[in-house]
Write a protein that holds these residues in place. Sequence first.
Motif, PDB file in Angstrom:
ATOM      1  N   ASP A   1       0.591  12.099  -9.578  1.00 22.23           N
ATOM      2  CA  ASP A   1      -0.381  13.185  -9.383  1.00 22.23           C
ATOM      3  C   ASP A   1       0.300  14.547  -9.432  1.00 22.23           C
ATOM      4  O   ASP A   1      -0.325  15.543  -9.773  1.00 22.23           O
ATOM      5  CB  ASP A   1      -1.123  13.021  -8.050  1.00 22.23           C
ATOM      6  CG  ASP A   1      -2.186  11.938  -8.115  1.00 22.23           C
ATOM      7  OD1 ASP A   1      -2.473  11.460  -9.234  1.00 22.23           O
ATOM      8  OD2 ASP A   1      -2.724  11.572  -7.061  1.00 22.23           O
TER       9      ASP A   1
ATOM     10  N   LYS B   1       1.367   6.887  -6.724  1.00 24.26           N
ATOM     11  CA  LYS B   1       0.239   7.722  -7.123  1.00 24.26           C
ATOM     12  C   LYS B   1       0.542   9.195  -6.837  1.00 24.26           C
ATOM     13  O   LYS B   1       0.280  10.071  -7.658  1.00 24.26           O
ATOM     14  CB  LYS B   1      -1.032   7.308  -6.399  1.00 24.26           C
ATOM     15  CG  LYS B   1      -2.257   8.098  -6.817  1.00 24.26           C
ATOM     16  CD  LYS B   1      -3.472   7.691  -6.014  1.00 24.26           C
ATOM     17  CE  LYS B   1      -4.729   8.396  -6.421  1.00 24.26           C
ATOM     18  NZ  LYS B   1      -4.648   9.824  -6.546  1.00 24.26           N
ATOM     19  N   ALA B   2       1.134   9.475  -5.680  1.00 19.44           N
ATOM     20  CA  ALA B   2       1.477  10.858  -5.325  1.00 19.44           C
ATOM     21  C   ALA B   2       2.490  11.437  -6.317  1.00 19.44           C
ATOM     22  O   ALA B   2       2.398  12.602  -6.702  1.00 19.44           O
ATOM     23  CB  ALA B   2       2.036  10.918  -3.907  1.00 19.44           C
TER      24      ALA B   2
ATOM     25  N   VAL C   1       0.830  -1.202   0.000  1.00 22.20           N
ATOM     26  CA  VAL C   1       0.000   0.000   0.000  1.00 22.20           C
ATOM     27  C   VAL C   1       0.869   1.260   0.000  1.00 22.20           C
ATOM     28  O   VAL C   1       0.591   2.215  -0.728  1.00 22.20           O
ATOM     29  CB  VAL C   1      -0.951  -0.007   1.225  1.00 22.20           C
ATOM     30  CG1 VAL C   1      -1.722   1.293   1.317  1.00 22.20           C
ATOM     31  CG2 VAL C   1      -1.897  -1.187   1.148  1.00 22.20           C
ATOM     32  N   GLN C   2       1.929   1.266   0.788  1.00 26.84           N
ATOM     33  CA  GLN C   2       2.802   2.440   0.869  1.00 26.84           C
ATOM     34  C   GLN C   2       3.401   2.760  -0.501  1.00 26.84           C
ATOM     35  O   GLN C   2       3.450   3.923  -0.912  1.00 26.84           O
ATOM     36  CB  GLN C   2       3.909   2.204   1.887  1.00 26.84           C
ATOM     37  CG  GLN C   2       4.852   3.387   2.007  1.00 26.84           C
ATOM     38  CD  GLN C   2       6.029   3.103   2.928  1.00 26.84           C
ATOM     39  OE1 GLN C   2       6.194   1.998   3.425  1.00 26.84           O
ATOM     40  NE2 GLN C   2       6.858   4.110   3.138  1.00 26.84           N
TER      41      GLN C   2
ATOM     42  N   ASN D   1      -5.343  11.069   0.808  1.00 30.70           N
ATOM     43  CA  ASN D   1      -6.007   9.828   0.407  1.00 30.70           C
ATOM     44  C   ASN D   1      -7.511   9.869   0.633  1.00 30.70           C
ATOM     45  O   ASN D   1      -8.204   8.894   0.373  1.00 30.70           O
ATOM     46  CB  ASN D   1      -5.414   8.643   1.168  1.00 30.70           C
ATOM     47  CG  ASN D   1      -3.941   8.477   0.868  1.00 30.70           C
ATOM     48  OD1 ASN D   1      -3.515   8.639  -0.270  1.00 30.70           O
ATOM     49  ND2 ASN D   1      -3.158   8.184   1.888  1.00 30.70           N
ATOM     50  N   CYS D   2      -8.027  10.985   1.114  1.00 31.54           N
ATOM     51  CA  CYS D   2      -9.458  11.127   1.371  1.00 31.54           C
ATOM     52  C   CYS D   2     -10.214  11.113   0.054  1.00 31.54           C
ATOM     53  O   CYS D   2      -9.778  11.710  -0.933  1.00 31.54           O
ATOM     54  CB  CYS D   2      -9.727  12.438   2.123  1.00 31.54           C
ATOM     55  SG  CYS D   2     -11.449  12.644   2.610  1.00 31.54           S
ATOM     56  N   ARG D   3     -11.359  10.441   0.042  1.00 29.82           N
ATOM     57  CA  ARG D   3     -12.137  10.370  -1.195  1.00 29.82           C
ATOM     58  C   ARG D   3     -13.028  11.596  -1.384  1.00 29.82           C
ATOM     59  O   ARG D   3     -13.667  11.739  -2.415  1.00 29.82           O
ATOM     60  CB  ARG D   3     -12.954   9.092  -1.237  1.00 29.82           C
ATOM     61  CG  ARG D   3     -14.027   9.003  -0.197  1.00 29.82           C
ATOM     62  CD  ARG D   3     -14.782   7.703  -0.316  1.00 29.82           C
ATOM     63  NE  ARG D   3     -15.849   7.655   0.663  1.00 29.82           N
ATOM     64  CZ  ARG D   3     -16.822   6.798   0.624  1.00 29.82           C
ATOM     65  NH1 ARG D   3     -16.870   5.908  -0.336  1.00 29.82           N
ATOM     66  NH2 ARG D   3     -17.752   6.821   1.540  1.00 29.82           N
TER      67      ARG D   3
ATOM     68  N   PHE E   1      -7.517  11.361   6.829  1.00 30.53           N
ATOM     69  CA  PHE E   1      -7.127  10.647   5.619  1.00 30.53           C
ATOM     70  C   PHE E   1      -6.157  11.444   4.744  1.00 30.53           C
ATOM     71  O   PHE E   1      -5.488  10.887   3.888  1.00 30.53           O
ATOM     72  CB  PHE E   1      -8.363  10.272   4.799  1.00 30.53           C
ATOM     73  CG  PHE E   1      -9.256   9.297   5.497  1.00 30.53           C
ATOM     74  CD1 PHE E   1      -8.931   7.956   5.557  1.00 30.53           C
ATOM     75  CD2 PHE E   1     -10.411   9.733   6.123  1.00 30.53           C
ATOM     76  CE1 PHE E   1      -9.745   7.049   6.212  1.00 30.53           C
ATOM     77  CE2 PHE E   1     -11.239   8.837   6.776  1.00 30.53           C
ATOM     78  CZ  PHE E   1     -10.907   7.495   6.833  1.00 30.53           C
TER      79      PHE E   1
ATOM     80  N   HIS F   1       2.194   1.917  -3.489  1.00 30.11           N
ATOM     81  CA  HIS F   1       1.132   2.386  -4.385  1.00 30.11           C
ATOM     82  C   HIS F   1       0.768   3.844  -4.105  1.00 30.11           C
ATOM     83  O   HIS F   1       0.554   4.630  -5.028  1.00 30.11           O
ATOM     84  CB  HIS F   1      -0.108   1.489  -4.283  1.00 30.11           C
ATOM     85  CG  HIS F   1       0.052   0.187  -5.001  1.00 30.11           C
ATOM     86  ND1 HIS F   1      -0.087   0.070  -6.355  1.00 30.11           N
ATOM     87  CD2 HIS F   1       0.375  -1.042  -4.545  1.00 30.11           C
ATOM     88  CE1 HIS F   1       0.127  -1.175  -6.721  1.00 30.11           C
ATOM     89  NE2 HIS F   1       0.414  -1.881  -5.633  1.00 30.11           N
ATOM     90  N   ARG F   2       0.712   4.218  -2.833  1.00 31.33           N
ATOM     91  CA  ARG F   2       0.402   5.611  -2.484  1.00 31.33           C
ATOM     92  C   ARG F   2       1.513   6.556  -2.928  1.00 31.33           C
ATOM     93  O   ARG F   2       1.251   7.637  -3.446  1.00 31.33           O
ATOM     94  CB  ARG F   2       0.184   5.739  -0.977  1.00 31.33           C
ATOM     95  CG  ARG F   2      -1.141   5.204  -0.533  1.00 31.33           C
ATOM     96  CD  ARG F   2      -1.357   5.421   0.936  1.00 31.33           C
ATOM     97  NE  ARG F   2      -2.642   4.861   1.338  1.00 31.33           N
ATOM     98  CZ  ARG F   2      -2.962   4.576   2.571  1.00 31.33           C
ATOM     99  NH1 ARG F   2      -2.097   4.811   3.550  1.00 31.33           N
ATOM    100  NH2 ARG F   2      -4.138   4.078   2.858  1.00 31.33           N
TER     101      ARG F   2
END
Length: 174
Positions: free
Chosen positions: A39, A35-36, A28-29, A71-73, A68, A31-32
């Motif tokens: 982005d 993505k960052a 997960v780390q 990562n907040c939706r 969050f 992938h985040r």
Amino acid sequence: MGKRYYCDYCDRSFQDNMHNRKKHLNGVQHHRAKKAWYDHFRDSSAILYDEQAKKACRKFLQKGICDFGPNCRFSHMSEEDMDNLKRQVEDERRLREDSDSFLPGRSIEDWLSRRRKKQTALGVKGDLKNKEDNEDSQAECDVPPQLLSIPDLPPSLLPPPTGGWKVKGNTEWG
């Protein structure tokens, strides 16, 4: 000790074997962080579109902070931030239209193909004097404004300064 694998996204290294690498790349780390990183290069119009599709985060609006984080939706943009982003998108659109109107029919691909032709002609002639003349004319050649509008362009892609590069120190290789 063996080889080590370094992940540019996460800025960490670990012993390189199939199990560790697979575990890290599926984590997960990672992938985040990946993505960052991507982005960071997103177009402001894409960001505006995504933010308009989201609902406002109640916790962020009430307390000014959200557990969050990025990562907040839900959206963490205020009305003022959204208006600024809309203005920025509109300015970028106008700039693109203006740059297209100054050089109709010219694109980066056209510029690159002309540059490639000049370089092949340079290689065929093989004369040192012609090479120097062509390098000077290439330095004076106009670079497409689309290329120069990219933020943080690597130095290798920037045009040379007027007057050429300054040479420091002794030029002898003895």
